[in-house]
Design a protein around this motif. Structure first.
Motif, PDB file in Angstrom:
ATOM      1  N   ASP A  37       0.827  -1.202   0.000  1.00 37.89           N
ATOM      2  CA  ASP A  37       0.000   0.000   0.000  1.00 37.89           C
ATOM      3  C   ASP A  37       0.864   1.256   0.000  1.00 37.89           C
ATOM      4  O   ASP A  37       0.553   2.243  -0.689  1.00 37.89           O
ATOM      5  CB  ASP A  37      -0.918   0.008   1.229  1.00 37.89           C
ATOM      6  N   ALA A  38       1.955   1.233   0.761  1.00 36.13           N
ATOM      7  CA  ALA A  38       2.858   2.389   0.786  1.00 36.13           C
ATOM      8  C   ALA A  38       3.480   2.618  -0.587  1.00 36.13           C
ATOM      9  O   ALA A  38       3.577   3.756  -1.062  1.00 36.13           O
ATOM     10  CB  ALA A  38       3.946   2.176   1.838  1.00 36.13           C
ATOM     11  N   ALA A  39       3.907   1.535  -1.240  1.00 42.43           N
ATOM     12  CA  ALA A  39       4.501   1.659  -2.572  1.00 42.43           C
ATOM     13  C   ALA A  39       3.486   2.188  -3.580  1.00 42.43           C
ATOM     14  O   ALA A  39       3.828   2.984  -4.465  1.00 42.43           O
ATOM     15  CB  ALA A  39       5.035   0.302  -3.027  1.00 42.43           C
ATOM     16  N   ALA A  40       2.229   1.756  -3.455  1.00 40.01           N
ATOM     17  CA  ALA A  40       1.191   2.238  -4.370  1.00 40.01           C
ATOM     18  C   ALA A  40       0.957   3.733  -4.192  1.00 40.01           C
ATOM     19  O   ALA A  40       0.744   4.456  -5.178  1.00 40.01           O
ATOM     20  CB  ALA A  40      -0.102   1.463  -4.135  1.00 40.01           C
ATOM     21  N   LEU A  41       0.979   4.211  -2.965  1.00 42.30           N
ATOM     22  CA  LEU A  41       0.819   5.650  -2.725  1.00 42.30           C
ATOM     23  C   LEU A  41       1.953   6.454  -3.355  1.00 42.30           C
ATOM     24  O   LEU A  41       1.743   7.557  -3.869  1.00 42.30           O
ATOM     25  CB  LEU A  41       0.770   5.933  -1.222  1.00 42.30           C
ATOM     26  N   LEU A  42       3.140   5.892  -3.320  1.00 47.34           N
ATOM     27  CA  LEU A  42       4.309   6.594  -3.853  1.00 47.34           C
ATOM     28  C   LEU A  42       4.399   6.539  -5.375  1.00 47.34           C
ATOM     29  O   LEU A  42       5.108   7.340  -5.984  1.00 47.34           O
ATOM     30  CB  LEU A  42       5.591   5.998  -3.264  1.00 47.34           C
ATOM     31  N   ALA A  43       3.711   5.588  -5.992  1.00 47.74           N
ATOM     32  CA  ALA A  43       3.901   5.326  -7.419  1.00 47.74           C
ATOM     33  C   ALA A  43       3.729   6.557  -8.318  1.00 47.74           C
ATOM     34  O   ALA A  43       4.572   6.794  -9.200  1.00 47.74           O
ATOM     35  CB  ALA A  43       2.985   4.196  -7.876  1.00 47.74           C
ATOM     36  N   PRO A  44       2.659   7.362  -8.171  1.00 42.71           N
ATOM     37  CA  PRO A  44       2.519   8.509  -9.077  1.00 42.71           C
ATOM     38  C   PRO A  44       3.691   9.486  -8.986  1.00 42.71           C
ATOM     39  O   PRO A  44       4.212   9.940 -10.014  1.00 42.71           O
ATOM     40  CB  PRO A  44       1.205   9.163  -8.619  1.00 42.71           C
ATOM     41  N   ARG A  45       4.129   9.796  -7.768  1.00 43.36           N
ATOM     42  CA  ARG A  45       5.253  10.719  -7.618  1.00 43.36           C
ATOM     43  C   ARG A  45       6.558  10.064  -8.060  1.00 43.36           C
ATOM     44  O   ARG A  45       7.445  10.720  -8.618  1.00 43.36           O
ATOM     45  CB  ARG A  45       5.355  11.194  -6.166  1.00 43.36           C
ATOM     46  N   ALA A  46       6.671   8.759  -7.819  1.00 46.57           N
ATOM     47  CA  ALA A  46       7.901   8.040  -8.174  1.00 46.57           C
ATOM     48  C   ALA A  46       8.114   7.962  -9.678  1.00 46.57           C
ATOM     49  O   ALA A  46       9.238   7.702 -10.131  1.00 46.57           O
ATOM     50  CB  ALA A  46       7.863   6.631  -7.583  1.00 46.57           C
ATOM     51  N   ALA A  47       7.083   8.165 -10.454  1.00 46.57           N
ATOM     52  CA  ALA A  47       7.226   8.106 -11.908  1.00 46.57           C
ATOM     53  C   ALA A  47       8.029   9.269 -12.468  1.00 46.57           C
ATOM     54  O   ALA A  47       8.543   9.180 -13.593  1.00 46.57           O
ATOM     55  CB  ALA A  47       5.841   8.089 -12.556  1.00 46.57           C
ATOM     56  N   ARG A  48       8.195  10.333 -11.676  1.00 45.62           N
ATOM     57  CA  ARG A  48       8.897  11.516 -12.187  1.00 45.62           C
ATOM     58  C   ARG A  48       9.945  12.085 -11.228  1.00 45.62           C
ATOM     59  O   ARG A  48      10.776  12.888 -11.631  1.00 45.62           O
ATOM     60  CB  ARG A  48       7.880  12.617 -12.502  1.00 45.62           C
TER      61      ARG A  48
END
Length: 270
Positions: A37-48
Motif C-alpha cells: 500500500d505504501a509503494a502504491a501511494l508513492l507510485a505517481p510521484r515516483a514516476a517523475r
C-alpha cells in the motif's frame, strides 16, 4: 542472531515532515507492514521524482527482508529509480539501494549477489559527497556486508560506528535505532552483555518513540536475549508474539527464533 540483520528502512529520520500528507501516510503504512500500500501511494510521484522513486524502492526492499517475498517488484522499482537518477548524488543513492537489494538476496539465500552488493556500495561511496546526508546509511550497509557476508567483525564495528556518529549528526533517528541494534549484537557476540543490553534498550526506545511498529517485536526479542531476569525476558517475548500476530506474522523469520529462545528457557528450568 538472524533478527539483527534487519534492513535499514527508507526515510532515515523516521516519520517525515508532517506537512506532507503523502510522506506521513507512507510512514504509517510502512511502520505497520503495509508495504504494498505504501509503494502504491508513492507510485505517481515516483514516476517523475528520483527521490520518491528511491523511497518506493526502499519500501519494497524492506518488504523483501521482512517477508522473503516481493523480489521482482523491488527489482523493477530499482531499475526505474536508476533510470530517473540525475547527478552524482542521485546516482550514488540509487547505487546504495542496488547494493542493498543484492545484499538482501544473498543474505536470504535467494541468489548469491555478494560481489554485486560490494561493487554497488563501492560505486555509491565514490559518487556521494563526503558530507552527504546519505553517507551514514551507506556506512551502515557496508557494515552489514562486513558483518554478514565477509565475517569481519572489526570492519563491521568500524562501519557501524561511523554510521552511528553520522546518524546522530544528521538527526537520523530511525537509522540510529539500527546502529544501536547492530553495535549491541556485536557486543553480545563478544560477551559484553551490559553494553548489549544498553544498545538493545536504546534501539527499542527509539522505535517506540517513532512508532515503528514493525521493528518493535525484533527489538523486544533481542533485548530479552540479554536480560538476566527470566521473568522479564518472558514478558518481552510474549509482547513480541502479540505484535507479530497484530501484523499478520511479520517478521516471518522471528517465530523460529522465538521458539528457540523459549525452548532454551524451558530446558534451563528442568
Amino acid at each position: 542472531m538472524r533478527n539483527s540483520r534487519l534492513p535499514e528502512p527508507p526515510g532515515p529520520k523516521g516519520p517525515q515532515s508532517q506537512d506532507d500528507p503523502l510522506e506521513h501516510a507512507v510512514w504509517r503504512l510502512r511502520s505497520r507492514a503495509c508495504w504494498e500500500d505504501a509503494a502504491a501511494l508513492l507510485a505517481p510521484r515516483a514516476a517523475r521524482d528520483p527521490r520518491a522513486a528511491r523511497k518506493r524502492t526502499a519500501v519494497l526492499i524492506e518488504r523483501c527482508l521482512f517477508t522473503g517475498e516481493g523480489w521482482a517488484a523491488a527489482e523493477d522499482a530499482l531499475r526505474s529509480a536508476e533510470a530517473l537518477a540525475a547527478g552524482d548524488e542521485d546516482r550514488g543513492a540509487a547505487a546504495c539501494e542496488r547494493g542493498y537489494l543484492a545484499y538482501a538476496a544473498t543474505l536470504l539465500g535467494v541468489h548469491d549477489r555478494a560481489d554485486e552488493a560490494r561493487s554497488a556500495l563501492g560505486r555509491a561511496a565514490a559518487l556521494l559527497a563526503p558530507g552527504s546526508p546519505r553517507r551514514p546509511l551507506l556506512n551502515f550497509r557496508r557494515g552489514l556486508i562486513a558483518q554478514h557476508l565477509s565475517d569481519n567483525p572489526s570492519d563491521a564495528t568500524a562501519a557501524f560506528q561511523r554510521a552511528h556518529d553520522g546518524a546522530s549528526a544528521h538527526g537520523h533517528r530511525l537509522l540510529l535505532s539500527f546502529t544501536w541494534r547492530h553495535l549491541a549484537a556485536l557486543a553480545e557476540h563478544d560477551g559484553r552483555l551490559a553494553e548489549a543490553r544498553h544498545g538493545y534498550a536504546q534501539s527499542l526506545g527509539l522505535r517506540e518513540e517513532l512508532g515503528y511498529l514493525v521493528g518493535i517485536a525484533p527489538a523486544l526479542v533481542s533485548l530479552a536475549g540479554v536480560l538476566a531476569e527470566p521473568a522479564e525476558a518472558d514478558r518481552l517475548r510474549r509482547e513480541a508474539r502479540r505484535l507479530m500476530r497484530l501484523l499478520g506474522g511479520v517478521p516471518s523469520w522471528l517465530e523460529e527464533q522465538l521458539g528457540a529462545a523459549e525452548g532454551a528457557t524451558v530446558n534451563r528450568r528442568r
